[in-house]
Design a protein around this motif. Structure first.
Motif, PDB file in Angstrom:
ATOM      1  N   LEU A  15       1.043  -1.278  -0.076  1.00  0.00           N
ATOM      2  CA  LEU A  15      -0.093   0.012   0.048  1.00  0.00           C
ATOM      3  C   LEU A  15       0.893   1.298   0.098  1.00  0.00           C
ATOM      4  CD1 LEU A  15      -2.913  -0.952   2.353  1.00  0.00           C
ATOM      5  CD2 LEU A  15      -2.826  -1.291  -0.198  1.00  0.00           C
ATOM      6  N   ARG A  16       2.166   1.317   0.714  1.00  0.00           N
ATOM      7  CA  ARG A  16       2.761   2.390   0.904  1.00  0.00           C
ATOM      8  C   ARG A  16       3.619   2.613  -0.731  1.00  0.00           C
ATOM      9  NH1 ARG A  16       4.731   1.234   5.125  1.00  0.00           N
ATOM     10  NH2 ARG A  16       6.505   0.008   4.360  1.00  0.00           N
ATOM     11  N   THR A  17       3.785   1.762  -1.189  1.00  0.00           N
ATOM     12  CA  THR A  17       4.699   1.594  -2.520  1.00  0.00           C
ATOM     13  C   THR A  17       3.424   2.271  -3.589  1.00  0.00           C
ATOM     14  OG1 THR A  17       5.863  -0.138  -2.178  1.00  0.00           O
ATOM     15  CG2 THR A  17       5.397   0.557  -4.534  1.00  0.00           C
ATOM     16  N   ALA A  18       2.320   1.806  -3.422  1.00  0.00           N
ATOM     17  CA  ALA A  18       1.224   2.338  -4.306  1.00  0.00           C
ATOM     18  C   ALA A  18       0.940   3.641  -3.909  1.00  0.00           C
ATOM     19  CB  ALA A  18       0.119   1.563  -4.027  1.00  0.00           C
ATOM     20  N   ALA A  19       0.826   4.229  -2.686  1.00  0.00           N
ATOM     21  CA  ALA A  19       0.526   5.528  -2.558  1.00  0.00           C
ATOM     22  C   ALA A  19       1.551   6.570  -2.765  1.00  0.00           C
ATOM     23  CB  ALA A  19       0.358   5.565  -0.836  1.00  0.00           C
ATOM     24  N   GLU A  20       2.965   6.212  -2.645  1.00  0.00           N
ATOM     25  CA  GLU A  20       4.138   6.829  -2.858  1.00  0.00           C
ATOM     26  C   GLU A  20       4.179   7.085  -4.428  1.00  0.00           C
ATOM     27  OE1 GLU A  20       7.169   4.882  -1.279  1.00  0.00           O
ATOM     28  OE2 GLU A  20       6.817   5.814   0.776  1.00  0.00           O
ATOM     29  N   LEU A  49      -5.669   2.065  -4.003  1.00  0.00           N
ATOM     30  CA  LEU A  49      -5.225   1.211  -2.931  1.00  0.00           C
ATOM     31  C   LEU A  49      -6.136   0.331  -2.508  1.00  0.00           C
ATOM     32  CD1 LEU A  49      -4.426   4.427  -0.382  1.00  0.00           C
ATOM     33  CD2 LEU A  49      -2.796   2.830  -1.646  1.00  0.00           C
ATOM     34  N   ALA A  50      -7.428   0.257  -2.591  1.00  0.00           N
ATOM     35  CA  ALA A  50      -8.192  -0.646  -2.478  1.00  0.00           C
ATOM     36  C   ALA A  50      -8.242  -1.997  -3.489  1.00  0.00           C
ATOM     37  CB  ALA A  50      -9.925  -0.382  -2.734  1.00  0.00           C
ATOM     38  N   LEU A  77      -4.480   4.427   4.502  1.00  0.00           N
ATOM     39  CA  LEU A  77      -5.603   4.645   3.900  1.00  0.00           C
ATOM     40  C   LEU A  77      -6.413   5.883   4.285  1.00  0.00           C
ATOM     41  CD1 LEU A  77      -7.049   0.851   4.380  1.00  0.00           C
ATOM     42  CD2 LEU A  77      -6.387   2.084   2.169  1.00  0.00           C
ATOM     43  N   LEU A  78      -6.313   6.110   5.421  1.00  0.00           N
ATOM     44  CA  LEU A  78      -6.922   7.575   5.928  1.00  0.00           C
ATOM     45  C   LEU A  78      -6.357   8.524   5.369  1.00  0.00           C
ATOM     46  CD1 LEU A  78      -7.096   6.805  10.023  1.00  0.00           C
ATOM     47  CD2 LEU A  78      -9.096   6.733   8.215  1.00  0.00           C
ATOM     48  N   ASP A  79      -4.950   8.680   5.075  1.00  0.00           N
ATOM     49  CA  ASP A  79      -4.318   9.798   4.122  1.00  0.00           C
ATOM     50  C   ASP A  79      -5.170   9.970   2.850  1.00  0.00           C
ATOM     51  OD1 ASP A  79      -2.287  10.244   6.021  1.00  0.00           O
ATOM     52  OD2 ASP A  79      -1.029   9.199   5.076  1.00  0.00           O
TER      53      ASP A  79
END
Length: 215
Positions: free
Chosen positions: A79-84, A92-93, A135-137
């Motif tokens: 998830l962090r890699t996807a967010a970055e 993310l989902a 996810l909250l970000d």
């Protein structure tokens, strides 16, 4: 004599044995679930004595902790890699679903029925909170122009689970709704409860996600 690298042969051997122990543990979990995990059975499979294996893991709970830590870290990294890389909440989902489908037993170890008598240490729960924070970000980045709901108001004073995340109550509500509803679909799908029902679980997941994002 130790080599000049960052690890010694003894350390590398220990790491290799621990890795094999964890691989055997995952095989047991896939066959009979985490509650049936047996270090003595793993030792027998590896041609070791029980006491010898306990030099690598002090007990069942330590081994379970390591497996849970690995699972949470794997999801957190995904998830962090996807967010970055700029992923929004929908992406993310999708990353969550892809991770779960890739290894259902790993998913159920951390999001299935708790192992009786097991309590995760603080560092493991910290990794889990980091996943929620990602996810909250993404939830906080979405507009929220609707009126506050009663649950939004409730969350204003009940945000301990968010570990100090500054997201407004509406974003906290969206994050909880996403977490519970998408995990509900995933858990039923991975447990095989949709088998034979004649619909595509992928489309159900997408429909739930679309509904959550439209709020």
């Amino acid at each position: 004599m130790a080599e000049t690298g960052t690890t010694t042969p003894r350390e590398r051997y220990r790491a290799q044995v621990r890795t094999e122990i964890k691989e055997r543990a995952w095989e047991q979990i896939a066959t009979a679930g985490a509650t049936a995990l047996s270090l003595n059975a793993i030792a027998k499979q590896m041609g070791m004595s029980g006491p010898a294996l306990y030099r690598y893991f002090a007990g069942r709970d330590e081994l379970i902790t390591e497996l849970i830590r690995d699972a949470y870290s794997s999801l957190g990294d995904a998830l962090r890699t996807a967010a970055e890389s700029g992923a929004d909440l929908a992406a993310l989902a999708h990353a969550l679903r892809e991770w779960a489908l890739a290894d259902p037993h790993r998913y159920f170890l951390i999001y299935g029925t708790p192992v009786p008598g097991y309590h995760a240490p603080d560092d493991v729960t910290g990794i889990a909170k980091g996943i929620m924070a990602t996810l909250l970000d993404a939830c906080a980045a979405l507009p929220s122009d609707g009126p506050a709901t009663p649950f939004d108001t409730h969350l204003e004073g009940h945000r301990q689970w968010a570990a100090g995340h500054p997201a407004p109550p509406a974003a906290l509500h969206r994050g909880l709704a996403l977490w519970t509803r998408l995990h509900g679909v995933l858990s039923l799908e991975l447990a095989g409860h949709f088998n034979g029902m004649g619909f595509d679980p992928t489309l159900l997941y997408e429909a739930e996600l679309d509904d959550l994002l439209s709020r």
